[in-house]
Write a protein that holds these residues in place. Structure first.
Motif, PDB file in Angstrom:
ATOM      1  N   LEU A 131       0.705  -1.190  -0.064  1.00  0.00           N
ATOM      2  CA  LEU A 131       0.064   0.190   0.142  1.00  0.00           C
ATOM      3  C   LEU A 131       0.850   1.201   0.076  1.00  0.00           C
ATOM      4  O   LEU A 131       0.410   2.309  -0.780  1.00  0.00           O
ATOM      5  CB  LEU A 131      -0.951   0.096   1.221  1.00  0.00           C
ATOM      6  CG  LEU A 131      -2.053  -0.768   1.137  1.00  0.00           C
ATOM      7  CD1 LEU A 131      -2.637  -1.051   2.423  1.00  0.00           C
ATOM      8  CD2 LEU A 131      -2.951  -0.559   0.008  1.00  0.00           C
ATOM      9  N   LYS A 132       1.992   1.323   0.846  1.00  0.00           N
ATOM     10  CA  LYS A 132       2.868   2.348   0.702  1.00  0.00           C
ATOM     11  C   LYS A 132       3.494   2.772  -0.421  1.00  0.00           C
ATOM     12  O   LYS A 132       3.631   3.741  -1.086  1.00  0.00           O
ATOM     13  CB  LYS A 132       3.814   2.315   1.828  1.00  0.00           C
ATOM     14  CG  LYS A 132       3.406   2.564   3.290  1.00  0.00           C
ATOM     15  CD  LYS A 132       4.551   2.677   4.355  1.00  0.00           C
ATOM     16  CE  LYS A 132       5.590   1.684   4.487  1.00  0.00           C
ATOM     17  NZ  LYS A 132       6.568   2.051   5.339  1.00  0.00           N
ATOM     18  N   ARG A 133       3.895   1.580  -1.126  1.00  0.00           N
ATOM     19  CA  ARG A 133       4.564   1.574  -2.420  1.00  0.00           C
ATOM     20  C   ARG A 133       3.629   2.187  -3.476  1.00  0.00           C
ATOM     21  O   ARG A 133       3.910   3.158  -4.448  1.00  0.00           O
ATOM     22  CB  ARG A 133       5.186   0.426  -2.903  1.00  0.00           C
ATOM     23  CG  ARG A 133       6.040   0.254  -4.234  1.00  0.00           C
ATOM     24  CD  ARG A 133       6.623  -1.028  -4.564  1.00  0.00           C
ATOM     25  NE  ARG A 133       5.592  -2.028  -4.812  1.00  0.00           N
ATOM     26  CZ  ARG A 133       5.414  -3.028  -4.015  1.00  0.00           C
ATOM     27  NH1 ARG A 133       6.030  -3.081  -2.765  1.00  0.00           N
ATOM     28  NH2 ARG A 133       4.380  -3.852  -4.012  1.00  0.00           N
ATOM     29  N   GLU A 134       2.363   1.742  -3.556  1.00  0.00           N
ATOM     30  CA  GLU A 134       1.447   1.938  -4.396  1.00  0.00           C
ATOM     31  C   GLU A 134       1.249   3.482  -4.129  1.00  0.00           C
ATOM     32  O   GLU A 134       0.818   4.151  -5.006  1.00  0.00           O
ATOM     33  CB  GLU A 134       0.200   1.109  -4.305  1.00  0.00           C
ATOM     34  CG  GLU A 134       0.269  -0.119  -4.911  1.00  0.00           C
ATOM     35  CD  GLU A 134      -0.900  -0.859  -4.753  1.00  0.00           C
ATOM     36  OE1 GLU A 134      -1.735  -0.820  -3.792  1.00  0.00           O
ATOM     37  OE2 GLU A 134      -0.914  -2.173  -5.129  1.00  0.00           O
ATOM     38  N   ARG A 135       0.895   4.033  -2.971  1.00  0.00           N
ATOM     39  CA  ARG A 135       0.595   5.345  -2.621  1.00  0.00           C
ATOM     40  C   ARG A 135       1.755   6.423  -3.133  1.00  0.00           C
ATOM     41  O   ARG A 135       1.489   7.485  -3.505  1.00  0.00           O
ATOM     42  CB  ARG A 135       0.599   5.617  -1.098  1.00  0.00           C
ATOM     43  CG  ARG A 135       0.280   7.105  -0.435  1.00  0.00           C
ATOM     44  CD  ARG A 135       0.700   7.293   0.696  1.00  0.00           C
ATOM     45  NE  ARG A 135       2.088   7.277   0.958  1.00  0.00           N
ATOM     46  CZ  ARG A 135       2.771   6.827   2.026  1.00  0.00           C
ATOM     47  NH1 ARG A 135       2.208   6.895   3.106  1.00  0.00           N
ATOM     48  NH2 ARG A 135       4.109   6.757   2.279  1.00  0.00           N
TER      49      ARG A 135
END
Length: 196
Positions: A131-135
């Motif tokens: 999720l952090k990478r996608e954000r």
């Protein structure tokens, strides 16, 4: 997780405190690499040297300073952090979640529960990292899009180009120079600011 051997750092005040975790991890101990650390003084250095997949911390006395040290570690490392504590002050669970602790278990350290809790924490950590990478990718794409739109506006105004022609000019310059369109857009913006 089932296919890859893990490196797990087990931290506690002494051997008696970490024994239930060792027992709980014993089934996969031949495959997984289990490292022990008694005392938290060298924890950041040990984590940096070992680069574990998970840190399992056992705290018997959950004083604010010790908890803060574990929470700081959870914020700074790229691995799942599991925390077992006999007790914790009010608000500790919320602070643990904020810090990125993947599992925080109060008064529940039983050897049979260690492996399932660790597996859940590793899965939760992996999902959170995704999720952090996608954000971060979405933020970067949005920032690039803003740069490109601004540069197109500058080219449209300065060169009397249509929006499509301005984008085509940016794209051609990027291909010619082997750079990203957003980098060329930033150059156009910088040049326009210098001219002003």
């Amino acid at each position: 997780m089932a296919n890859k051997p893990l490196t797990i750092l087990v931290v506690g005040p002494d051997a008696d405190a970490t024994r239930p975790v060792e027992t709980g991890l014993a089934a996969a101990a031949g495959r997984d690499r289990i490292a022990l650390l008694h005392g938290v003084a060298d924890l950041p250095a040990r984590v940096a040297a070992l680069a574990p997949d998970a840190v399992v911390a056992v705290l018997e006395t959950s004083d604010a300073a010790t908890l803060d040290g574990v929470f700081q570690l959870a914020r700074s490392v790229a691995c799942a952090v599991v925390l077992f504590a006999d007790r914790a002050p009010p608000g500790a669970a919320a602070r643990a979640a904020e810090a990125g602790v993947a599992a925080f278990v109060l008064d529940g350290l039983h050897p049979a529960r260690v492996r399932p809790i660790l597996e859940t924490a590793l899965a939760r950590f992996a999902a959170f990292e995704t999720l952090k990478r996608e954000r971060d990718e979405a933020r970067s794409q949005l920032a690039d899009r803003k740069l490109i739109e601004r540069a197109k506006g500058i080219l449209m105004q300065q060169k009397s180009l249509t929006e499509e022609a301005a984008y085509t000019a940016l794209r051609k310059a990027a291909m010619k120079q082997g750079r990203r369109v957003a980098e060329i857009a930033q150059s156009v913006i910088t040049a326009a600011q210098i001219e002003l």
